[in-house]
Design a protein around this motif. Structure first.
Motif, PDB file in Angstrom:
ATOM      1  N   UNK A 112     -67.845 -58.774  71.600  1.00 30.77           N
ATOM      2  CA  UNK A 112     -68.506 -57.511  71.297  1.00 30.77           C
ATOM      3  C   UNK A 112     -68.005 -56.962  69.960  1.00 30.77           C
ATOM      4  N   UNK A 113     -68.911 -56.581  69.051  1.00 29.05           N
ATOM      5  CA  UNK A 113     -68.483 -56.013  67.768  1.00 29.05           C
ATOM      6  C   UNK A 113     -67.615 -54.778  67.977  1.00 29.05           C
ATOM      7  N   UNK A 114     -66.499 -54.733  67.280  1.00 30.77           N
ATOM      8  CA  UNK A 114     -65.624 -53.571  67.323  1.00 30.77           C
ATOM      9  C   UNK A 114     -64.720 -53.486  68.524  1.00 30.77           C
ATOM     10  N   UNK A 115     -64.726 -54.506  69.419  1.00 37.19           N
ATOM     11  CA  UNK A 115     -63.906 -54.472  70.643  1.00 37.19           C
ATOM     12  C   UNK A 115     -62.727 -55.430  70.495  1.00 37.19           C
ATOM     13  N   UNK A 116     -61.492 -54.885  70.560  1.00 35.85           N
ATOM     14  CA  UNK A 116     -60.305 -55.705  70.335  1.00 35.85           C
ATOM     15  C   UNK A 116     -59.201 -55.382  71.338  1.00 35.85           C
ATOM     16  N   UNK A 117     -58.635 -56.440  71.881  1.00 39.41           N
ATOM     17  CA  UNK A 117     -57.428 -56.375  72.717  1.00 39.41           C
ATOM     18  C   UNK A 117     -56.224 -56.478  71.795  1.00 39.41           C
ATOM     19  N   UNK A 118     -55.180 -55.691  72.086  1.00 37.67           N
ATOM     20  CA  UNK A 118     -53.951 -55.779  71.309  1.00 37.67           C
ATOM     21  C   UNK A 118     -52.761 -55.617  72.235  1.00 37.67           C
ATOM     22  N   UNK A 119     -51.744 -56.437  72.025  1.00 39.51           N
ATOM     23  CA  UNK A 119     -50.492 -56.328  72.766  1.00 39.51           C
ATOM     24  C   UNK A 119     -49.535 -55.489  71.931  1.00 39.51           C
ATOM     25  N   UNK A 120     -49.319 -54.257  72.376  1.00 37.88           N
ATOM     26  CA  UNK A 120     -48.490 -53.330  71.606  1.00 37.88           C
ATOM     27  C   UNK A 120     -47.025 -53.347  72.024  1.00 37.88           C
ATOM     28  N   UNK A 121     -46.640 -54.302  72.868  1.00 41.98           N
ATOM     29  CA  UNK A 121     -45.250 -54.396  73.310  1.00 41.98           C
ATOM     30  C   UNK A 121     -45.111 -54.043  74.763  1.00 41.98           C
ATOM     31  N   UNK A 134     -50.010 -59.143  68.547  1.00 39.04           N
ATOM     32  CA  UNK A 134     -51.033 -60.089  68.996  1.00 39.04           C
ATOM     33  C   UNK A 134     -52.355 -59.376  69.265  1.00 39.04           C
ATOM     34  N   UNK A 135     -53.441 -59.928  68.739  1.00 39.34           N
ATOM     35  CA  UNK A 135     -54.749 -59.285  68.791  1.00 39.34           C
ATOM     36  C   UNK A 135     -55.821 -60.329  69.083  1.00 39.34           C
ATOM     37  N   UNK A 136     -56.856 -59.918  69.803  1.00 37.35           N
ATOM     38  CA  UNK A 136     -57.959 -60.834  70.107  1.00 37.35           C
ATOM     39  C   UNK A 136     -59.245 -60.040  70.269  1.00 37.35           C
ATOM     40  N   UNK A 137     -60.362 -60.663  69.921  1.00 32.65           N
ATOM     41  CA  UNK A 137     -61.660 -60.043  70.175  1.00 32.65           C
ATOM     42  C   UNK A 137     -61.939 -60.095  71.674  1.00 32.65           C
ATOM     43  N   UNK A 138     -62.723 -59.160  72.162  1.00 34.44           N
ATOM     44  CA  UNK A 138     -63.041 -59.084  73.590  1.00 34.44           C
ATOM     45  C   UNK A 138     -64.537 -59.288  73.790  1.00 34.44           C
ATOM     46  N   UNK A 139     -64.871 -60.313  74.553  1.00 35.36           N
ATOM     47  CA  UNK A 139     -66.249 -60.591  74.982  1.00 35.36           C
ATOM     48  C   UNK A 139     -67.209 -60.762  73.804  1.00 35.36           C
TER      49      UNK A 139
END
Length: 297
Positions: A186-195, A179-184
């Motif tokens: 902002x270009x190049x900023x990504x949240x990821x759930x790695x488990x 699961x991945x999502x952009x943050x705020x």
């Protein structure tokens, strides 16, 4: 686009074109920062290196009115370099095995192949381009409008038959997506759930030396995290840019990190504006940060 052999090479090496990417062994040369100077540089790096499923429309330079639509994609079926749909539209893959040292030139070569290809064609891999156009020669230099997807359903032009090999292959690919999502925004900023943990990976546009000094100032002041439930863990280099990484509380929704990310960016800009020499504490903090770096090519 043909380059004057006596002019500086556009890759930014500082050498003349004939001694760099105009030479016989140009395909072997590594361009450490293939997207240098482009507005979309940080997004291109993020989509290339760690965003699993995302797309963005591209605007072609000097495109004819009837030119096909072109969509940049993180990865295509079989890690193809490019493919054309039945309607002639083009999907261009970023996460591919490169065959020269210049990712920008590889991408341009794949796009030019696709624009000349018949509908429903697939380019499994780019050859070894050592001359010709680079990304900025064929695509308009503008920010990317990225859409992050939960699955790879966008691969297909129509829903596959249940139980078919296509459906099973798509299911296998979907199960591998974190699961991945952009943050705020902002270009190049990504949240990821790695488990076990969630992370924020943020490709920064700043040059490394001033960025490291700014991070050191924040670290020495205990202001390098993103607030409660976060921890700065290090950084890596990718395609000439630095990518700081934070561990995050995975119980928090991705949107809960928007505010802390914006606040951090404001602190960082303030630190970047300071031009005084680092103090002893800040130098020690910088050494600690440097000790937690590695490089992706």
């Amino acid at each position: 686009m043909l380059e004057n052999p006596r002019r500086p090479c556009p890759c930014g090496s500082g050498r003349r074109y004939k001694a760099c990417h105009g030479s016989a062994d140009a395909a072997e040369m590594i361009v450490a920062r293939p997207f240098a100077g482009l507005e979309a540089e940080t997004e291109l790096i993020a989509l290339r290196e760690f965003v699993p499923s995302a797309t963005a429309p591209l605007t072609l330079r000097d495109a004819a009115p009837d030119a096909p639509t072109v969509t940049l994609a993180t990865v295509l079926p079989g890690a193809a370099a490019a493919l054309t749909r039945a309607d002639g539209s083009v999907l261009l893959g970023l996460q591919v095995q490169t065959h020269s040292g210049d990712l920008s030139r590889d991408l341009a070569a794949a796009l030019e192949w696709a624009l000349a290809a018949e509908p429903s064609s697939v380019l499994t891999a780019v050859g070894r381009p050592s001359t010709g156009n680079r990304w900025g020669d064929v695509v308009v230099d503008e920010p990317l409008d990225v859409t992050v997807h939960d699955d790879f359903g966008w691969w297909l032009e129509e829903a596959p038959e249940e139980g078919s090999e296509v459906a099973l292959s798509l299911e296998r690919a979907n199960t591998a997506i974190m699961p991945t999502a952009r943050v705020a925004g902002r270009p190049g900023a990504y949240w990821v759930d790695a488990g076990e943990k969630a992370h924020l990976r943020w490709v920064r546009a700043e040059d490394e030396q001033p960025l490291m000094s700014a991070l050191a100032r924040l670290a020495a002041a205990d202001r390098l995290d993103l607030g409660e439930g976060s921890r700065y863990v290090g950084s890596f280099r990718a395609h000439g840019r630095l990518v700081p990484v934070w561990d995050l509380d995975r119980e928090a929704h991705p949107s809960e990190w928007d505010g802390p990310a914006v606040a951090f960016d404001e602190r960082l800009q303030e630190a970047l504006a300071v031009d005084e020499p680092l103090t002893a504490d800040q130098r020690r903090a910088r050494d600690g940060i440097l000790g937690r770096q590695f490089t992706l090519r």
